[in-house]
Design a protein around this motif. Structure first.
Motif, PDB file in Angstrom:
ATOM      1  N   TYR A  25       5.633   2.011  13.969  1.00 12.70           N
ATOM      2  CA  TYR A  25       5.887   0.907  13.032  1.00 12.70           C
ATOM      3  C   TYR A  25       7.316   0.948  12.510  1.00 12.70           C
ATOM      4  O   TYR A  25       7.999  -0.078  12.462  1.00 12.70           O
ATOM      5  CB  TYR A  25       4.900   0.992  11.867  1.00 12.70           C
ATOM      6  CG  TYR A  25       5.073  -0.115  10.855  1.00 12.70           C
ATOM      7  CD1 TYR A  25       4.545  -1.380  11.095  1.00 12.70           C
ATOM      8  CD2 TYR A  25       5.775   0.102   9.664  1.00 12.70           C
ATOM      9  CE1 TYR A  25       4.705  -2.406  10.168  1.00 12.70           C
ATOM     10  CE2 TYR A  25       5.947  -0.915   8.736  1.00 12.70           C
ATOM     11  CZ  TYR A  25       5.413  -2.169   8.995  1.00 12.70           C
ATOM     12  OH  TYR A  25       5.589  -3.189   8.092  1.00 12.70           O
ATOM     13  N   GLU A 109      -0.416   5.637  13.828  1.00  8.21           N
ATOM     14  CA  GLU A 109      -0.325   5.236  12.426  1.00  8.21           C
ATOM     15  C   GLU A 109      -1.348   5.935  11.537  1.00  8.21           C
ATOM     16  O   GLU A 109      -1.034   6.336  10.420  1.00  8.21           O
ATOM     17  CB  GLU A 109      -0.466   3.718  12.308  1.00  8.21           C
ATOM     18  CG  GLU A 109       0.636   2.933  13.015  1.00  8.21           C
ATOM     19  CD  GLU A 109       2.039   3.354  12.605  1.00  8.21           C
ATOM     20  OE1 GLU A 109       2.262   3.610  11.403  1.00  8.21           O
ATOM     21  OE2 GLU A 109       2.912   3.426  13.487  1.00  8.21           O
ATOM     22  N   ILE A 110      -2.598   6.098  12.006  1.00 12.03           N
ATOM     23  CA  ILE A 110      -3.612   6.682  11.123  1.00 12.03           C
ATOM     24  C   ILE A 110      -3.492   8.196  11.022  1.00 12.03           C
ATOM     25  O   ILE A 110      -4.139   8.821  10.188  1.00 12.03           O
ATOM     26  CB  ILE A 110      -5.048   6.299  11.561  1.00 12.03           C
ATOM     27  CG1 ILE A 110      -5.368   6.859  12.946  1.00 12.03           C
ATOM     28  CG2 ILE A 110      -5.253   4.807  11.493  1.00 12.03           C
ATOM     29  CD1 ILE A 110      -6.816   6.643  13.357  1.00 12.03           C
ATOM     30  N   LYS A 112      -0.696   9.645  10.263  1.00 10.44           N
ATOM     31  CA  LYS A 112       0.360   9.946   9.294  1.00 10.44           C
ATOM     32  C   LYS A 112      -0.250  10.497   8.012  1.00 10.44           C
ATOM     33  O   LYS A 112      -1.271  10.001   7.531  1.00 10.44           O
ATOM     34  CB  LYS A 112       1.163   8.679   8.975  1.00 10.44           C
ATOM     35  CG  LYS A 112       2.039   8.185  10.121  1.00 10.44           C
ATOM     36  CD  LYS A 112       2.807   6.941   9.701  1.00 10.44           C
ATOM     37  CE  LYS A 112       3.748   6.470  10.801  1.00 10.44           C
ATOM     38  NZ  LYS A 112       4.462   5.229  10.407  1.00 10.44           N
ATOM     39  N   LYS A 115       0.398   8.327   2.644  1.00 10.11           N
ATOM     40  CA  LYS A 115      -0.433   7.159   2.405  1.00 10.11           C
ATOM     41  C   LYS A 115       0.391   6.049   1.759  1.00 10.11           C
ATOM     42  O   LYS A 115       1.185   6.289   0.852  1.00 10.11           O
ATOM     43  CB  LYS A 115      -1.600   7.546   1.486  1.00 10.11           C
ATOM     44  CG  LYS A 115      -2.603   6.442   1.240  1.00 10.11           C
ATOM     45  CD  LYS A 115      -3.731   6.957   0.351  1.00 10.11           C
ATOM     46  CE  LYS A 115      -4.741   5.863   0.072  1.00 10.11           C
ATOM     47  NZ  LYS A 115      -5.837   6.315  -0.811  1.00 10.11           N
ATOM     48  N   ASN A 116       0.204   4.826   2.252  1.00 14.08           N
ATOM     49  CA  ASN A 116       0.868   3.682   1.643  1.00 14.08           C
ATOM     50  C   ASN A 116      -0.032   2.459   1.746  1.00 14.08           C
ATOM     51  O   ASN A 116      -1.167   2.542   2.237  1.00 14.08           O
ATOM     52  CB  ASN A 116       2.235   3.418   2.307  1.00 14.08           C
ATOM     53  CG  ASN A 116       2.115   3.273   3.814  1.00 14.08           C
ATOM     54  OD1 ASN A 116       1.195   2.621   4.313  1.00 14.08           O
ATOM     55  ND2 ASN A 116       3.035   3.885   4.556  1.00 14.08           N
ATOM     56  N   THR A 119      -1.259   1.701   5.394  1.00 15.12           N
ATOM     57  CA  THR A 119      -2.318   2.577   5.914  1.00 15.12           C
ATOM     58  C   THR A 119      -3.654   2.275   5.238  1.00 15.12           C
ATOM     59  O   THR A 119      -4.707   2.377   5.865  1.00 15.12           O
ATOM     60  CB  THR A 119      -1.970   4.064   5.719  1.00 15.12           C
ATOM     61  OG1 THR A 119      -1.711   4.326   4.334  1.00 15.12           O
ATOM     62  CG2 THR A 119      -0.756   4.461   6.534  1.00 15.12           C
ATOM     63  N   ASP A 120      -3.616   1.881   3.972  1.00 16.19           N
ATOM     64  CA  ASP A 120      -4.844   1.480   3.277  1.00 16.19           C
ATOM     65  C   ASP A 120      -5.455   0.243   3.925  1.00 16.19           C
ATOM     66  O   ASP A 120      -6.673   0.155   4.114  1.00 16.19           O
ATOM     67  CB  ASP A 120      -4.564   1.193   1.802  1.00 16.19           C
ATOM     68  CG  ASP A 120      -4.428   2.457   0.968  1.00 16.19           C
ATOM     69  OD1 ASP A 120      -4.870   3.518   1.445  1.00 16.19           O
ATOM     70  OD2 ASP A 120      -3.891   2.378  -0.147  1.00 16.19           O
ATOM     71  N   ILE A 122      -5.004  -0.778   7.053  1.00 17.99           N
ATOM     72  CA  ILE A 122      -5.498  -0.398   8.375  1.00 17.99           C
ATOM     73  C   ILE A 122      -6.840   0.313   8.241  1.00 17.99           C
ATOM     74  O   ILE A 122      -7.792   0.043   8.995  1.00 17.99           O
ATOM     75  CB  ILE A 122      -4.486   0.513   9.098  1.00 17.99           C
ATOM     76  CG1 ILE A 122      -3.204  -0.253   9.392  1.00 17.99           C
ATOM     77  CG2 ILE A 122      -5.085   1.072  10.395  1.00 17.99           C
ATOM     78  CD1 ILE A 122      -2.073   0.634   9.882  1.00 17.99           C
ATOM     79  N   THR A 123      -6.926   1.210   7.275  1.00 17.17           N
ATOM     80  CA  THR A 123      -8.169   1.948   7.046  1.00 17.17           C
ATOM     81  C   THR A 123      -9.314   1.003   6.705  1.00 17.17           C
ATOM     82  O   THR A 123     -10.434   1.164   7.207  1.00 17.17           O
ATOM     83  CB  THR A 123      -7.982   2.971   5.906  1.00 17.17           C
ATOM     84  OG1 THR A 123      -6.947   3.894   6.274  1.00 17.17           O
ATOM     85  CG2 THR A 123      -9.274   3.739   5.654  1.00 17.17           C
TER      86      THR A 123
END
Length: 214
Positions: A25, A109-110, A112, A115-116, A119-120, A122-123
């Motif tokens: 990314y 990405e997951i 990493k 946490k930002n 990523t939240d 995407i989760t």
């Protein structure tokens, strides 16, 4: 006109998947993606708004489509809990044991640690498919098909953790399993059937009730 618009958006997302898979990314840019896709920046921004918008659109497209398949399994009242579990595992393993651009991008990405907000997001998207599995297990326990003492949370870790080990550490898992897990033919002919059989056998042994001799 609408089909042309959809085709153009899909083309941009196909290119973006490859760019994100190669560069991550942080290394990718909308200018790079638009150049590779052969469209101008104005069109890319019109469709997606930003690099983050492109990135999330890729996840929504892939995960949402797959979620429809999984939800149809979870909501199928014509089959029992064990059949739902079998079908879920078949569909999940067929889909995720691959080294295509999307899964390379996803794993990058997951994994990493930082946490930002991205990523939240995407989760949250990925958890939609995890939730289908959780609901199958919870419903099976409620109906008395599965062992009521089963640890539902660690079952999730067992399924998805095993996949992550195989897919995300291919050099180690290839040594352990005795074949190249990155080879597409090996994935289809050896890895997927072996993985399915193992997980079904493991979960059946763990989930069946003590008095169930089937």
């Amino acid at each position: 006109m609408e089909k042309e618009k959809t085709d153009k958006k899909d083309h941009i997302l196909d290119v973006a998947e490859r760019v994100f898979a190669e560069l991550g990314y942080d290394g990718a840019s909308t200018r790079m993606i638009s150049g590779e896709a052969g469209v101008n920046m104005a069109m890319l921004n019109y469709y997606f708004g930003s690099k983050e918008g492109v990135f999330l659109a890729i996840f929504e497209r892939r995960i949402t489509t797959f979620q429809t398949v999984l939800l149809s399994i979870g909501n199928d009242d014509s089959i029992n809990s064990w059949e739902k579990l079998d079908k879920y595992l078949d569909s999940y393993i067929d889909k995720v044991v691959t080294n295509n651009c999307f899964h390379i991008m996803l794993n990058r990405e997951i994994s990493k640690s930082k946490k930002n907000e991205l990523t939240d997001q995407i989760t949250d998207i990925i958890m939609k498919n995890v939730t289908v599995f959780q609901n199958i297990i919870a419903d099976g326990i409620k109906k008395g098909d599965f062992n009521k003492d089963a640890d539902q949370q660690l079952l999730v870790a067992t399924i998805f953790g095993t996949k992550n080990y195989i897919v995300n550490t291919p050099h180690i898992s290839s040594r352990v399993l005795g074949f190249d897990v990155l080879d597409a033919d090996v994935q289809n002919d050896l890895l997927k059937p072996r993985f399915k059989k193992y997980m079904k056998t493991l979960l059946k042994a763990y989930l069946q009730n003590e008095n169930d001799n089937k």
